[in-house]
Design a protein around this motif. Sequence first.
Motif, PDB file in Angstrom:
ATOM      1  N   VAL A  25       0.841  -1.200   0.000  1.00 42.75           N
ATOM      2  CA  VAL A  25       0.000   0.000   0.000  1.00 42.75           C
ATOM      3  C   VAL A  25       0.872   1.244   0.000  1.00 42.75           C
ATOM      4  O   VAL A  25       0.602   2.209  -0.732  1.00 42.75           O
ATOM      5  N   LEU A  26       1.946   1.242   0.789  1.00 39.85           N
ATOM      6  CA  LEU A  26       2.855   2.385   0.840  1.00 39.85           C
ATOM      7  C   LEU A  26       3.508   2.631  -0.517  1.00 39.85           C
ATOM      8  O   LEU A  26       3.538   3.770  -1.010  1.00 39.85           O
ATOM      9  N   ILE A  27       4.010   1.581  -1.140  1.00 42.98           N
ATOM     10  CA  ILE A  27       4.659   1.722  -2.443  1.00 42.98           C
ATOM     11  C   ILE A  27       3.652   2.161  -3.498  1.00 42.98           C
ATOM     12  O   ILE A  27       3.938   3.056  -4.307  1.00 42.98           O
ATOM     13  N   THR A  28       2.462   1.583  -3.479  1.00 43.07           N
ATOM     14  CA  THR A  28       1.424   1.996  -4.429  1.00 43.07           C
ATOM     15  C   THR A  28       1.055   3.447  -4.214  1.00 43.07           C
ATOM     16  O   THR A  28       0.858   4.190  -5.177  1.00 43.07           O
ATOM     17  N   SER A  29       0.982   3.894  -2.958  1.00 39.60           N
ATOM     18  CA  SER A  29       0.685   5.292  -2.661  1.00 39.60           C
ATOM     19  C   SER A  29       1.733   6.219  -3.262  1.00 39.60           C
ATOM     20  O   SER A  29       1.406   7.242  -3.858  1.00 39.60           O
ATOM     21  N   ILE A  30       2.991   5.861  -3.091  1.00 38.61           N
ATOM     22  CA  ILE A  30       4.079   6.684  -3.625  1.00 38.61           C
ATOM     23  C   ILE A  30       4.007   6.743  -5.145  1.00 38.61           C
ATOM     24  O   ILE A  30       4.112   7.817  -5.750  1.00 38.61           O
ATOM     25  N   VAL A  31       3.791   5.595  -5.773  1.00 34.78           N
ATOM     26  CA  VAL A  31       3.718   5.542  -7.238  1.00 34.78           C
ATOM     27  C   VAL A  31       2.524   6.352  -7.749  1.00 34.78           C
ATOM     28  O   VAL A  31       2.652   7.121  -8.710  1.00 34.78           O
ATOM     29  N   VAL A  32       1.371   6.219  -7.098  1.00 34.30           N
ATOM     30  CA  VAL A  32       0.180   6.960  -7.526  1.00 34.30           C
ATOM     31  C   VAL A  32       0.387   8.461  -7.318  1.00 34.30           C
ATOM     32  O   VAL A  32      -0.010   9.272  -8.159  1.00 34.30           O
ATOM     33  N   ALA A  33       1.031   8.853  -6.205  1.00 35.02           N
ATOM     34  CA  ALA A  33       1.296  10.273  -5.959  1.00 35.02           C
ATOM     35  C   ALA A  33       2.221  10.854  -7.022  1.00 35.02           C
ATOM     36  O   ALA A  33       1.975  11.964  -7.530  1.00 35.02           O
ATOM     37  N   ILE A  34       3.243  10.112  -7.390  1.00 32.68           N
ATOM     38  CA  ILE A  34       4.163  10.573  -8.438  1.00 32.68           C
ATOM     39  C   ILE A  34       3.429  10.670  -9.772  1.00 32.68           C
ATOM     40  O   ILE A  34       3.572  11.654 -10.504  1.00 32.68           O
ATOM     41  N   ALA A  35       2.624   9.668 -10.078  1.00 35.61           N
ATOM     42  CA  ALA A  35       1.865   9.681 -11.334  1.00 35.61           C
ATOM     43  C   ALA A  35       0.892  10.856 -11.364  1.00 35.61           C
ATOM     44  O   ALA A  35       0.751  11.524 -12.393  1.00 35.61           O
ATOM     45  N   ALA A  36       0.225  11.133 -10.244  1.00 35.19           N
ATOM     46  CA  ALA A  36      -0.717  12.255 -10.193  1.00 35.19           C
ATOM     47  C   ALA A  36       0.002  13.583 -10.377  1.00 35.19           C
ATOM     48  O   ALA A  36      -0.516  14.500 -11.021  1.00 35.19           O
ATOM     49  N   TYR A  37       1.196  13.692  -9.833  1.00 34.50           N
ATOM     50  CA  TYR A  37       1.980  14.931  -9.961  1.00 34.50           C
ATOM     51  C   TYR A  37       2.364  15.200 -11.415  1.00 34.50           C
ATOM     52  O   TYR A  37       2.302  16.344 -11.871  1.00 34.50           O
ATOM     53  N   PHE A  38       2.750  14.171 -12.129  1.00 36.03           N
ATOM     54  CA  PHE A  38       3.245  14.342 -13.495  1.00 36.03           C
ATOM     55  C   PHE A  38       2.179  14.211 -14.579  1.00 36.03           C
ATOM     56  O   PHE A  38       2.463  14.455 -15.750  1.00 36.03           O
ATOM     57  N   THR A  39       0.955  13.836 -14.224  1.00 34.79           N
ATOM     58  CA  THR A  39      -0.060  13.548 -15.228  1.00 34.79           C
ATOM     59  C   THR A  39      -1.125  14.633 -15.264  1.00 34.79           C
ATOM     60  O   THR A  39      -1.771  14.909 -14.252  1.00 34.79           O
ATOM     61  N   PRO A  40      -1.326  15.232 -16.442  1.00 34.62           N
ATOM     62  CA  PRO A  40      -2.434  16.194 -16.560  1.00 34.62           C
ATOM     63  C   PRO A  40      -3.773  15.454 -16.485  1.00 34.62           C
ATOM     64  O   PRO A  40      -3.898  14.335 -16.982  1.00 34.62           O
ATOM     65  N   GLY A  41      -4.743  16.055 -15.826  1.00 33.16           N
ATOM     66  CA  GLY A  41      -6.048  15.424 -15.687  1.00 33.16           C
ATOM     67  C   GLY A  41      -6.104  14.395 -14.581  1.00 33.16           C
ATOM     68  O   GLY A  41      -7.015  13.568 -14.538  1.00 33.16           O
ATOM     69  N   PHE A  42      -5.143  14.431 -13.655  1.00 33.16           N
ATOM     70  CA  PHE A  42      -5.072  13.450 -12.572  1.00 33.16           C
ATOM     71  C   PHE A  42      -4.653  14.193 -11.309  1.00 33.16           C
ATOM     72  O   PHE A  42      -3.569  14.757 -11.246  1.00 33.16           O
ATOM     73  N   SER A  43      -5.529  14.204 -10.304  1.00 32.95           N
ATOM     74  CA  SER A  43      -5.188  14.863  -9.044  1.00 32.95           C
ATOM     75  C   SER A  43      -5.814  14.108  -7.871  1.00 32.95           C
ATOM     76  O   SER A  43      -6.815  13.407  -8.025  1.00 32.95           O
ATOM     77  N   ILE A  44      -5.183  14.271  -6.723  1.00 28.73           N
ATOM     78  CA  ILE A  44      -5.664  13.651  -5.495  1.00 28.73           C
ATOM     79  C   ILE A  44      -5.713  14.749  -4.441  1.00 28.73           C
ATOM     80  O   ILE A  44      -4.748  15.491  -4.260  1.00 28.73           O
ATOM     81  N   ASP A  45      -6.850  14.851  -3.738  1.00 25.03           N
ATOM     82  CA  ASP A  45      -7.075  15.967  -2.820  1.00 25.03           C
ATOM     83  C   ASP A  45      -6.290  15.907  -1.521  1.00 25.03           C
ATOM     84  O   ASP A  45      -5.949  16.932  -0.963  1.00 25.03           O
ATOM     85  N   GLY A  46      -6.005  14.750  -1.000  1.00 28.05           N
ATOM     86  CA  GLY A  46      -5.305  14.691   0.279  1.00 28.05           C
ATOM     87  C   GLY A  46      -4.694  13.338   0.546  1.00 28.05           C
ATOM     88  O   GLY A  46      -4.821  12.394  -0.236  1.00 28.05           O
ATOM     89  N   ILE A  51      -4.109   7.281   0.322  1.00 29.65           N
ATOM     90  CA  ILE A  51      -3.997   5.960   0.939  1.00 29.65           C
ATOM     91  C   ILE A  51      -5.186   5.082   0.550  1.00 29.65           C
ATOM     92  O   ILE A  51      -5.019   3.909   0.193  1.00 29.65           O
ATOM     93  N   LEU A  52      -6.400   5.650   0.599  1.00 34.00           N
ATOM     94  CA  LEU A  52      -7.592   4.885   0.220  1.00 34.00           C
ATOM     95  C   LEU A  52      -7.513   4.447  -1.242  1.00 34.00           C
ATOM     96  O   LEU A  52      -7.869   3.316  -1.577  1.00 34.00           O
ATOM     97  N   SER A  53      -7.024   5.334  -2.110  1.00 35.36           N
ATOM     98  CA  SER A  53      -6.904   4.963  -3.523  1.00 35.36           C
ATOM     99  C   SER A  53      -5.896   3.832  -3.709  1.00 35.36           C
ATOM    100  O   SER A  53      -6.106   2.943  -4.524  1.00 35.36           O
ATOM    101  N   ALA A  54      -4.811   3.843  -2.938  1.00 33.43           N
ATOM    102  CA  ALA A  54      -3.821   2.760  -3.034  1.00 33.43           C
ATOM    103  C   ALA A  54      -4.434   1.431  -2.617  1.00 33.43           C
ATOM    104  O   ALA A  54      -4.190   0.401  -3.247  1.00 33.43           O
ATOM    105  N   VAL A  55      -5.258   1.455  -1.576  1.00 29.49           N
ATOM    106  CA  VAL A  55      -5.928   0.228  -1.128  1.00 29.49           C
ATOM    107  C   VAL A  55      -6.908  -0.252  -2.193  1.00 29.49           C
ATOM    108  O   VAL A  55      -6.926  -1.441  -2.551  1.00 29.49           O
ATOM    109  N   ILE A  56      -7.714   0.655  -2.730  1.00 26.03           N
ATOM    110  CA  ILE A  56      -8.705   0.295  -3.746  1.00 26.03           C
ATOM    111  C   ILE A  56      -8.014  -0.224  -5.007  1.00 26.03           C
ATOM    112  O   ILE A  56      -8.442  -1.223  -5.592  1.00 26.03           O
ATOM    113  N   ILE A  57      -6.943   0.440  -5.430  1.00 29.49           N
ATOM    114  CA  ILE A  57      -6.204  -0.010  -6.616  1.00 29.49           C
ATOM    115  C   ILE A  57      -5.651  -1.416  -6.375  1.00 29.49           C
ATOM    116  O   ILE A  57      -5.725  -2.279  -7.253  1.00 29.49           O
TER     117      ILE A  57
END
Length: 126
Positions: A25-46, A51-57
């Motif tokens: 979950v921690l690694i997925t969170s980091i990867v998703v956060a990096i992807a959201a930072y670099f990807t247009p049209g992709f954001s996470i509010d908090g 963390i919830l998105s990493a669990v769901i993914i």
Amino acid sequence: MDNNDRNRDQNRTNNFSIGEMLLRVLITSIVVAIAAYFTPGFSIDGFGSLILSAVIIGVLDYLVQRFTGIDASPFGRGIAGFLVAAIILYVTKFIVPGFHISMWGAIIGALVIGIIDAIMPGREAL
């Protein structure tokens, strides 16, 4: 794939400890956060949404792999894995509040996640 490979894969998924799940979950969170930072049209509010998105993914990836046998690795599994990763990202938007992604964002996000997966040694994909 012979029976030994199947048994090894099944034992690997059955012997999943709490520590391994938390690390995943921690690694997925980091990867998703990096992807959201670099990807247009992709954001996470908090952080909670991250963390919830990493669990769901992780859960969606597990379910897809369990029922179809397709691992959602954007590069390691070819076009099928890439499309499944994009779909998992897009479906997560409907489950997790604060997780915003467009269709193009999901496609580009799957590409970014694939690049990150290629860079991070030993990382099992999204």
